[in-house]
Design a protein around this motif. Structure first.
Motif, PDB file in Angstrom:
ATOM      1  N   LEU A  84      13.965  31.619  27.687  1.00 47.71           N
ATOM      2  CA  LEU A  84      14.607  32.756  28.347  1.00 47.71           C
ATOM      3  C   LEU A  84      14.441  32.676  29.865  1.00 47.71           C
ATOM      4  CD1 LEU A  84      13.721  35.735  25.983  1.00 47.71           C
ATOM      5  CD2 LEU A  84      16.011  34.940  26.554  1.00 47.71           C
ATOM      6  N   THR A  85      13.246  32.283  30.313  1.00 48.50           N
ATOM      7  CA  THR A  85      13.012  32.173  31.754  1.00 48.50           C
ATOM      8  C   THR A  85      13.895  31.091  32.369  1.00 48.50           C
ATOM      9  OG1 THR A  85      10.731  32.956  31.531  1.00 48.50           O
ATOM     10  CG2 THR A  85      11.263  31.736  33.529  1.00 48.50           C
ATOM     11  N   THR A  86      14.049  29.979  31.669  1.00 50.94           N
ATOM     12  CA  THR A  86      14.925  28.905  32.146  1.00 50.94           C
ATOM     13  C   THR A  86      16.362  29.398  32.255  1.00 50.94           C
ATOM     14  OG1 THR A  86      13.505  27.193  31.178  1.00 50.94           O
ATOM     15  CG2 THR A  86      15.792  26.581  31.643  1.00 50.94           C
ATOM     16  N   ALA A  87      16.812  30.124  31.232  1.00 46.35           N
ATOM     17  CA  ALA A  87      18.179  30.657  31.242  1.00 46.35           C
ATOM     18  C   ALA A  87      18.356  31.672  32.365  1.00 46.35           C
ATOM     19  CB  ALA A  87      18.503  31.301  29.894  1.00 46.35           C
ATOM     20  N   LEU A  88      17.337  32.524  32.581  1.00 42.10           N
ATOM     21  CA  LEU A  88      17.396  33.512  33.663  1.00 42.10           C
ATOM     22  C   LEU A  88      17.520  32.806  35.014  1.00 42.10           C
ATOM     23  CD1 LEU A  88      17.101  36.404  34.802  1.00 42.10           C
ATOM     24  CD2 LEU A  88      14.612  36.097  34.689  1.00 42.10           C
ATOM     25  N   TRP A  92      27.523  37.925  40.969  1.00 40.62           N
ATOM     26  CA  TRP A  92      27.503  38.539  39.637  1.00 40.62           C
ATOM     27  C   TRP A  92      26.203  38.171  38.930  1.00 40.62           C
ATOM     28  CZ3 TRP A  92      26.953  35.074  35.614  1.00 40.62           C
ATOM     29  CH2 TRP A  92      27.257  33.742  35.897  1.00 40.62           C
ATOM     30  N   LEU A  93      25.881  38.949  37.906  1.00 41.45           N
ATOM     31  CA  LEU A  93      24.763  38.647  37.005  1.00 41.45           C
ATOM     32  C   LEU A  93      25.202  39.001  35.579  1.00 41.45           C
ATOM     33  CD1 LEU A  93      21.724  40.123  38.997  1.00 41.45           C
ATOM     34  CD2 LEU A  93      22.115  37.696  38.516  1.00 41.45           C
ATOM     35  N   PRO A  94      24.739  38.276  34.569  1.00 36.78           N
ATOM     36  CA  PRO A  94      25.094  38.616  33.193  1.00 36.78           C
ATOM     37  C   PRO A  94      24.345  39.871  32.728  1.00 36.78           C
ATOM     38  CG  PRO A  94      24.303  36.334  33.368  1.00 36.78           C
ATOM     39  CD  PRO A  94      23.948  37.039  34.635  1.00 36.78           C
ATOM     40  N   PRO A  95      24.969  40.707  31.897  1.00 34.30           N
ATOM     41  CA  PRO A  95      24.349  41.961  31.480  1.00 34.30           C
ATOM     42  C   PRO A  95      23.135  41.807  30.568  1.00 34.30           C
ATOM     43  CG  PRO A  95      26.438  41.622  30.327  1.00 34.30           C
ATOM     44  CD  PRO A  95      26.348  40.572  31.389  1.00 34.30           C
ATOM     45  N   LYS A  96      22.949  40.630  29.969  1.00 32.40           N
ATOM     46  CA  LYS A  96      21.818  40.493  29.041  1.00 32.40           C
ATOM     47  C   LYS A  96      20.473  40.672  29.747  1.00 32.40           C
ATOM     48  CE  LYS A  96      21.736  35.400  29.145  1.00 32.40           C
ATOM     49  NZ  LYS A  96      21.911  34.189  28.310  1.00 32.40           N
ATOM     50  N   TRP A  97      20.435  40.524  31.098  1.00 32.89           N
ATOM     51  CA  TRP A  97      19.152  40.635  31.795  1.00 32.89           C
ATOM     52  C   TRP A  97      18.765  42.078  32.122  1.00 32.89           C
ATOM     53  CZ3 TRP A  97      16.998  36.573  30.407  1.00 32.89           C
ATOM     54  CH2 TRP A  97      17.673  35.346  30.360  1.00 32.89           C
ATOM     55  N   THR A 106      10.256  41.130  38.825  1.00 28.42           N
ATOM     56  CA  THR A 106       9.109  40.891  37.939  1.00 28.42           C
ATOM     57  C   THR A 106       9.044  39.440  37.473  1.00 28.42           C
ATOM     58  OG1 THR A 106       9.186  43.173  37.154  1.00 28.42           O
ATOM     59  CG2 THR A 106       8.005  41.600  35.780  1.00 28.42           C
ATOM     60  N   ARG A 107      10.187  38.895  37.057  1.00 29.07           N
ATOM     61  CA  ARG A 107      10.167  37.591  36.400  1.00 29.07           C
ATOM     62  C   ARG A 107      10.344  36.421  37.361  1.00 29.07           C
ATOM     63  NH1 ARG A 107      12.205  37.483  30.283  1.00 29.07           N
ATOM     64  NH2 ARG A 107      11.200  35.462  30.610  1.00 29.07           N
ATOM     65  N   LEU A 108      10.962  36.676  38.520  1.00 29.61           N
ATOM     66  CA  LEU A 108      11.221  35.571  39.445  1.00 29.61           C
ATOM     67  C   LEU A 108      10.585  35.779  40.821  1.00 29.61           C
ATOM     68  CD1 LEU A 108      14.985  34.792  38.653  1.00 29.61           C
ATOM     69  CD2 LEU A 108      12.944  33.672  37.724  1.00 29.61           C
ATOM     70  N   GLY A 109       9.816  36.866  40.969  1.00 30.22           N
ATOM     71  CA  GLY A 109       9.154  37.117  42.246  1.00 30.22           C
ATOM     72  C   GLY A 109      10.090  37.527  43.366  1.00 30.22           C
ATOM     73  N   ALA A 110      11.298  38.016  43.022  1.00 27.22           N
ATOM     74  CA  ALA A 110      12.259  38.433  44.047  1.00 27.22           C
ATOM     75  C   ALA A 110      11.764  39.689  44.760  1.00 27.22           C
ATOM     76  CB  ALA A 110      13.620  38.693  43.406  1.00 27.22           C
ATOM     77  N   ASP A 111      12.338  39.962  45.951  1.00 24.62           N
ATOM     78  CA  ASP A 111      11.919  41.155  46.684  1.00 24.62           C
ATOM     79  C   ASP A 111      13.085  42.130  46.881  1.00 24.62           C
ATOM     80  OD1 ASP A 111      13.381  39.733  48.558  1.00 24.62           O
ATOM     81  OD2 ASP A 111      11.831  39.763  50.114  1.00 24.62           O
ATOM     82  N   PHE A 112      13.904  42.289  45.828  1.00 27.49           N
ATOM     83  CA  PHE A 112      14.959  43.303  45.868  1.00 27.49           C
ATOM     84  C   PHE A 112      14.346  44.685  46.086  1.00 27.49           C
ATOM     85  CE2 PHE A 112      17.505  40.136  43.561  1.00 27.49           C
ATOM     86  CZ  PHE A 112      18.759  40.320  44.135  1.00 27.49           C
TER      87      PHE A 112
END
Length: 323
Positions: A15-19, A33-38, A227-233
């Protein structure tokens, strides 16, 4: 009592790889864009449950009421020995199908599929306890990529409810429906739940409620990336937008930057710039006309057996047979 079994074809690492792949592709595209599954971490799932209870959000209760009314007829026509449910989640609506199919006689096993190991184990165990003698075999996978992992044996009916088919763009829908066709034998069936095209004055508020729950749900995808990728949104700096695209006949949910900003995603070594007013598409929810549904199913190799709709023509359940 029957013991449920669970087969895992999708790990947290997968899942992390797909994200990572989806985020890199989506946030470097134009427009973004981003897929809604996330949307769906634990908080996102909680928020969606709240959405289904909102007065504006008619799809869940409309589909359930329709299913309650016609489930006996579905069971008699289908005569399924195996019920496969894609995106099973808590399997709440599935009880209606399981009760009807076991009453009709031939049902031998239930195969719920979902991406969440914990949710699937819970649902599978609950169904096994509630329906002693029914084989329950869960499959943890991504329904868009691992249909070939679904077990055979017995006359199958694949259920794909909730209108989730509308989250796929036309090319994705075509590929997905062909994928289901390829794993089914001639005469086996697909039960599809789909939202219908209705008055935008009713449709748009279902995705932009007065209480702001959908807005929080929409922004949750940014929390997931943090949370999962350390982004700072800064999710609070994005406004929720829901618009009806009359030409494509789908709702688009977007997040609009309320100011110019730069977002860093360290785990991808990626920096993303947003202009003030720039929009990021997070979901489409296509709505259908009956003839379009039947045409897409026909092109994928299915023959439509029956279409049921609610009195207000807001939702459809379609039973189709693999040719």
């Amino acid at each position: 009592m029957t013991t449920a079994t669970v087969e895992i074809h999708l790990t947290d690492e997968d899942l992390t790889t797909a994200l990572r792949e989806d985020v890199r592709r989506g946030l470097t595209a134009e427009p973004k864009w981003l897929p809604p599954k996330w949307f769906y971490d634990a908080r996102g799932s909680e928020l969606f449950e709240k959405i289904t209870e909102l007065p504006e959000y008619y799809p869940t209760r409309t589909e359930r009421a329709l299913l309650e009314r016609v489930v006996g007829e579905i069971a008699r026509i289908a005569g399924a020995e195996v019920l496969v449910e894609l995106g099973a989640g808590s399997a709440a609506k599935t009880r209606l199908l399981l009760n009807a199919l076991t009453a009709a006689g031939p049902l031998k096993s239930y195969v719920p599929q979902d991406v969440s190991i914990s949710a699937l184990r819970m649902a599978a165990d609950e169904v096994a306890a509630e329906f002693p003698g029914l084989g329950v075999h869960g499959v943890v996978s991504d329904f868009t990529a691992t249909l070939d992992n679904l077990p055979g044996g017995g006359r199958r009916m694949v259920a794909f409810l909730g209108g989730t088919i509308g989250n796929l763009v036309p090319a994705e829908r075509a590929e997905f429906l062909r994928g289901i066709r390829d794993v089914l034998e001639p005469g086996e069936q697909l039960l599809l739940g789909a939202g219908l095209v209705i008055d935008p004055a009713v449709l748009v508020p279902a995705y932009d409620d007065a209480a702001g729950v959908t807005a929080e749900f929409n922004r949750n995808v940014l929390h997931v990336l943090n949370t999962r990728l350390g982004a700072d949104f800064a999710p609070e700096k994005f406004a929720h937008v829901a618009v009806w695209d009359a030409e494509r006949e789908w709702i688009e949910m977007r997040l609009e930057a309320t100011e110019a900003m730069t977002v860093r995603i360290p785990e991808l070594d990626l920096t993303v710039d947003f202009a003030r007013g720039e929009q990021l598409r997070t979901e489409i929810s296509a709505k259908f006309r009956r003839e379009v549904l039947e045409s897409e199913l026909d092109a994928a190799g299915f023959r439509t057996e029956h279409v049921w709709t609610d009195p207000d023509q807001r939702f459809a359940l379609v039973l189709a047979e693999r040719r």
